[in-house]
Structure formats: C-alpha cells, structure tokens
Scaffold this motif. Sequence first.
Motif: not given
Length: 232
Positions: A91-94, A109-115
């Motif tokens: 179990v981990s925090l996302t 500058r940074f754009y998020g890609y979801a896991t």
Amino acid sequence: MLTQKSSLVKKAALEADKVQAPILQSYDLTVAQYKFLKKLYYSPKDSVRVMDLENTFSMTHSTAIDILQVLEKKGYTTRIVNPKDARSKIVSLTDNDELYAATKKYPGRFYGYATLPVDDVEASVIELERCIKELGFVGVMINGPFDGHFLDEERFFPIFEKAAELDVRLNGKQIGRKAGATFITKKSIEAKKKIIELSKDFNGTLNDTDCIKVVGISRNAFYKYKREIKIS
C-alpha cells in the motif's frame, strides 16, 4: 499497574479521536482513514503491506480493505502486487499529489501525467478523472503488461474509455482527439492571457525576455503560445 496504564492510554486515544473527528471531517476523512494515511506517510515508500495495517491497528482484513477502497477512490492511496511476495500487496500514497505540488511550484514548465492503480479498474477511472479535472493533469502513464495481464484485455477498457472521454494523452499520445487539432490545457490558457496582457506585441509593455520571466514558462512554450495567439 500495567493494566491501569493501558486503560489510561486507551482512554486518552479515544478522547483524541473525538477531538480529531470534526477536524478530519472538514477534509472528508474519518479517523481510521487518517491513521492509515499517517502510517503510510511516516513509513519508507513501498514498505507497508495490507497485513501490516491490519496488525498495527488491530483490525480484520475486511475492515482494512474497506478503508483502503475508500482511500483509493479518493485518490490518496494505491495497492500494487508485492514484488517480493505475489501473495500480498503493498500500500502506498499516490504519487499524483506530489506531482501536482511540483506543477504548482513551476507553472508552465511541468505538466502532470497521472499514475493509476491499474489492478483496480474502478479506482483507476475515479483517480484519472480527479487528476484531469481537479489537478489539471494533461495525460496518464500506463505501462504493461500488468501483473501478468496485457492492457488490451477487456477488463482494462474502462480506463481507456475514460481517457478518451476526458480527451487526454496516454503515454504521450493523444486519445480521442482529431488529427491536427490544437492541444489545449488550463495552464496554456492562463499563460496566453498573461502574454496578451504583458507582452509589448499585444497589450503590454514587456519585451520577450521579461515576459517569459514574469509568466514563468519556458522560452519554447512562450514563442509557441505567441504564434497560436497571433493565428487565433
């Protein structure tokens, strides 16, 4: 004496829970959910198994799973197969909230890609929607095979359908967008508004170098947005 001390500790813990409950409620969390998150936060990454949570908080497996399922749907946690023992899960925090913090710190500058917790398709669909609509991410990264299953299996279709519905990028490739269409994000819209307001080529007085610094985007993004503004 030991029994008396144990009783006092238990009583104090219950009183503390009563105080915490209304505070946590404002964050849409229960005391039990918060305890899980706190345990994960202070533990080394990917070191906590489901059974560890059960033992730490003296609860049954079904109770622990119920709490984890709620946390997963809220986007706080994820479960993956333990690489050291396939019979258990870690179990981990996302990572999505940490990534969101980075995108806020360096806007443009940074754009998020979801896991996503791919082994739980329902939770993945909910987390993907949260990342796009609430965190402003632009895509999702999914690598396969996953736990011996290939991503073209029908069980994973809802994830791809949600990605197409949200019109987001999958591993850098656009899903559900017509060829030649411009890729638009909330951040690009905000950056363009600032460029129009500040750049001397539009309504402002700043040269390109100063405008880039104030808007807080890369040089390439700045000139790309300028071209798109002029075309529109």
